[in-house]
Design a protein around this motif. Structure first.
Motif, PDB file in Angstrom:
ATOM      1  N   ARG A 171       0.812  -1.222   0.000  1.00  0.00           N
ATOM      2  CA  ARG A 171       0.000   0.000   0.000  1.00  0.00           C
ATOM      3  C   ARG A 171       0.845   1.271   0.000  1.00  0.00           C
ATOM      4  O   ARG A 171       0.692   2.122  -0.881  1.00  0.00           O
ATOM      5  CB  ARG A 171      -0.932  -0.011   1.225  1.00  0.00           C
ATOM      6  N   ALA A 172       1.715   1.436   0.976  1.00  0.00           N
ATOM      7  CA  ALA A 172       2.441   2.695   1.133  1.00  0.00           C
ATOM      8  C   ALA A 172       3.451   2.910   0.018  1.00  0.00           C
ATOM      9  O   ALA A 172       3.549   4.014  -0.550  1.00  0.00           O
ATOM     10  CB  ALA A 172       3.134   2.733   2.493  1.00  0.00           C
ATOM     11  N   ASP A 238      -8.437  -5.787   0.129  1.00  0.00           N
ATOM     12  CA  ASP A 238      -8.277  -6.603   1.332  1.00  0.00           C
ATOM     13  C   ASP A 238      -7.443  -7.813   0.956  1.00  0.00           C
ATOM     14  O   ASP A 238      -7.939  -8.770   0.341  1.00  0.00           O
ATOM     15  CB  ASP A 238      -9.645  -7.023   1.871  1.00  0.00           C
ATOM     16  N   LYS A 239      -6.172  -7.795   1.327  1.00  0.00           N
ATOM     17  CA  LYS A 239      -5.235  -8.821   0.870  1.00  0.00           C
ATOM     18  C   LYS A 239      -5.570 -10.204   1.419  1.00  0.00           C
ATOM     19  O   LYS A 239      -5.266 -11.217   0.778  1.00  0.00           O
ATOM     20  CB  LYS A 239      -3.805  -8.425   1.255  1.00  0.00           C
ATOM     21  N   LYS A 240      -6.205 -10.268   2.577  1.00  0.00           N
ATOM     22  CA  LYS A 240      -6.592 -11.584   3.108  1.00  0.00           C
ATOM     23  C   LYS A 240      -7.659 -12.225   2.224  1.00  0.00           C
ATOM     24  O   LYS A 240      -7.575 -13.405   1.873  1.00  0.00           O
ATOM     25  CB  LYS A 240      -7.107 -11.446   4.546  1.00  0.00           C
ATOM     26  N   VAL A 241      -8.667 -11.459   1.875  1.00  0.00           N
ATOM     27  CA  VAL A 241      -9.748 -11.984   1.040  1.00  0.00           C
ATOM     28  C   VAL A 241      -9.219 -12.373  -0.338  1.00  0.00           C
ATOM     29  O   VAL A 241      -9.525 -13.443  -0.868  1.00  0.00           O
ATOM     30  CB  VAL A 241     -10.885 -10.948   0.914  1.00  0.00           C
ATOM     31  N   GLU A 328      -2.115  -3.922   7.637  1.00  0.00           N
ATOM     32  CA  GLU A 328      -1.578  -2.611   7.277  1.00  0.00           C
ATOM     33  C   GLU A 328      -1.713  -2.337   5.774  1.00  0.00           C
ATOM     34  O   GLU A 328      -1.762  -1.183   5.347  1.00  0.00           O
ATOM     35  CB  GLU A 328      -0.102  -2.532   7.694  1.00  0.00           C
ATOM     36  N   GLN A 329      -1.801  -3.396   4.983  1.00  0.00           N
ATOM     37  CA  GLN A 329      -1.926  -3.232   3.536  1.00  0.00           C
ATOM     38  C   GLN A 329      -3.366  -2.983   3.089  1.00  0.00           C
ATOM     39  O   GLN A 329      -3.611  -2.690   1.917  1.00  0.00           O
ATOM     40  CB  GLN A 329      -1.398  -4.480   2.814  1.00  0.00           C
TER      41      GLN A 329
END
Length: 411
Positions: A171-172, A238-241, A328-329
């Motif tokens: 992300r950052a 949403d990186k988990k999903v 955090e992402q």
């Protein structure tokens, strides 16, 4: 060289994107990275501010792999200063374009900070290299921007072309690289773009996430930019999903990209220690590939086959220290201060629709001005032409000064 005829652009857009390397038929792999040293940053990095130019040179942006269709623009390859995930200075490369079509709008020529979709992990996959070789699958969208008279700043992101691994979907790092590419476009005299004036960010897929991330931090990271809005198409918010969806799918290699990218930004996680011998081989292969190679070579592979304890990578994401880093992402936790457009196909087969819509809803909950639209064309790649058409109209409205009426609460 022959310029890309304006009259053929609309037809080429559909044709090229329908066969784009993202998930459709593979195209030929880009040539190996050249021996030139343009992509090697000076050590130590020069003093300066994010967006300052380290070096630049003229280049050519071709729209086809035969390098006969040249984009109607003056093009410059650049290396500029930016800021990584941890706030440290880094060198990033990219391409700056000034359209040779006249700007017919009111005020100075706008600059679009365009965030490309997934390219790969190998240095040969850097957008600036693929554009110069006529292998950039989003080239027709870029030509559409040029036809409208825009200037364009295209970042290579961290670690594509430059040393180190690409911090894929971080992300950052991506947000900063996008915003600093616009600053670089404003500061390079040769490209002859306004040193201030209206700007937008735009992108689809990985680029949609990067553009959305830029919108979230622009007010604090680059407050001097006259950012009119940000377009985010099919964002992996949403990186988990997204990770759970990709594992074992036809696009499973993209999960591998995300794991390598996470390790590049957070080596303290010790991801290599979790991999078995086959997992290490898979990682090394991924690091040598561009996206069209990866989608063929790693389709339907499951991450549990590459860990020492036989657990899926996605299981680790719910445990510390991985949980906090992956969280955090996530996009949607920070309020964009500019109007945003979020487009996503309900039938997206790579980046799940619900999590993209949830990002837009989260922004609404924070009080942002959001326009969300569900695309009707099925599949991730199939929706690109529809998304492109919507994005072009939306950008013209922002630049023309029309207000955006949020549809928060209606999706």
């Amino acid at each position: 060289m022959r310029r890309f005829p304006r009259s053929t652009f609309a037809a080429a857009l559909v044709g090229l994107l329908a066969g784009a390397a993202v998930v459709a038929t593979p195209m030929s792999a880009p040539p190996a990275a050249s021996a030139d040293t343009f992509y090697d940053p000076p050590s130590p990095l020069p003093d300066g501010e994010p967006g300052d130019i380290i070096r630049s040179e003229p280049t050519t942006f071709y729209l086809d792999p035969t390098t006969t269709l040249e984009a109607n623009a003056d093009a410059y390859r650049v290396m500029y200063l930016s800021t990584d995930t941890h706030g440290d200075p880094m060198a990033v490369t990219g391409t700056l374009l000034r359209s040779n079509y006249p700007w017919m709008g009111v005020g100075p020529r706008p600059i679009i900070g365009f965030a490309v979709g997934t390219q790969g992990l190998a240095d040969k996959c850097a957008p600036s290299k693929r554009m110069a070789a006529g292998l950039e699958y989003e080239g027709t969208f870029l030509e559409g921007l040029l036809e409208r008279g825009y200037g364009i700043a295209i970042t290579d992101y961290q670690g594509l072309g430059t040393p180190g691994n690409h911090t894929y979907v971080n992300r950052a790092a991506e947000a900063n690289a996008v915003l600093d590419s616009i600053r670089a476009a404003q500061r390079l005299p040769d490209v002859k773009l306004p040193d201030s004036g209206p700007v937008l960010t735009a992108g689809y897929s990985q680029g949609g996430g990067a553009s959305g991330a830029a919108a979230e931090v622009a007010d604090s990271y680059a407050p001097e930019l006259d950012l009119l809005g940000s377009y985010s198409g099919a964002p992996p918010a949403d990186k988990k999903v997204v990770g759970r969806h990709l594992d074992g799918s036809h696009a499973a290699g993209l999960l591998g990209y995300a794991i390598v990218g996470l390790d590049a930004a957070y080596p303290e996680l010790g991801i290599d220690d979790l991999l078995n011998e086959e997992g290490t081989k898979q990682r090394e292969q991924l690091e040598s590939e561009c996206v069209e190679e990866t989608l063929v070579n790693h389709a339907f592979k499951e991450s549990k086959d590459f860990t020492k304890d036989g657990r899926a990578v996605t299981e680790y994401m719910d445990e510390e220290p991985f949980d906090s880093v992956v969280e955090e992402q996530k996009l949607g936790n920070r309020r964009p201060e500019v109007p945003t457009l979020v487009l996503h196909s309900r039938g997206d087969d790579i980046v799940p629709y619900d999590q993209g819509r949830q990002m837009a809803r989260d922004w609404c909950g924070l009080g942002a001005n959001v326009k969300f639209k569900t695309l009707e064309t099925a599949t991730h790649v199939g929706a690109i032409p529809e998304a492109s058409s919507e994005a072009f109209m939306w950008m013209e409205e922002r630049i023309s000064g029309f207000p955006q009426f949020s549809n928060c609460g209606l999706f």
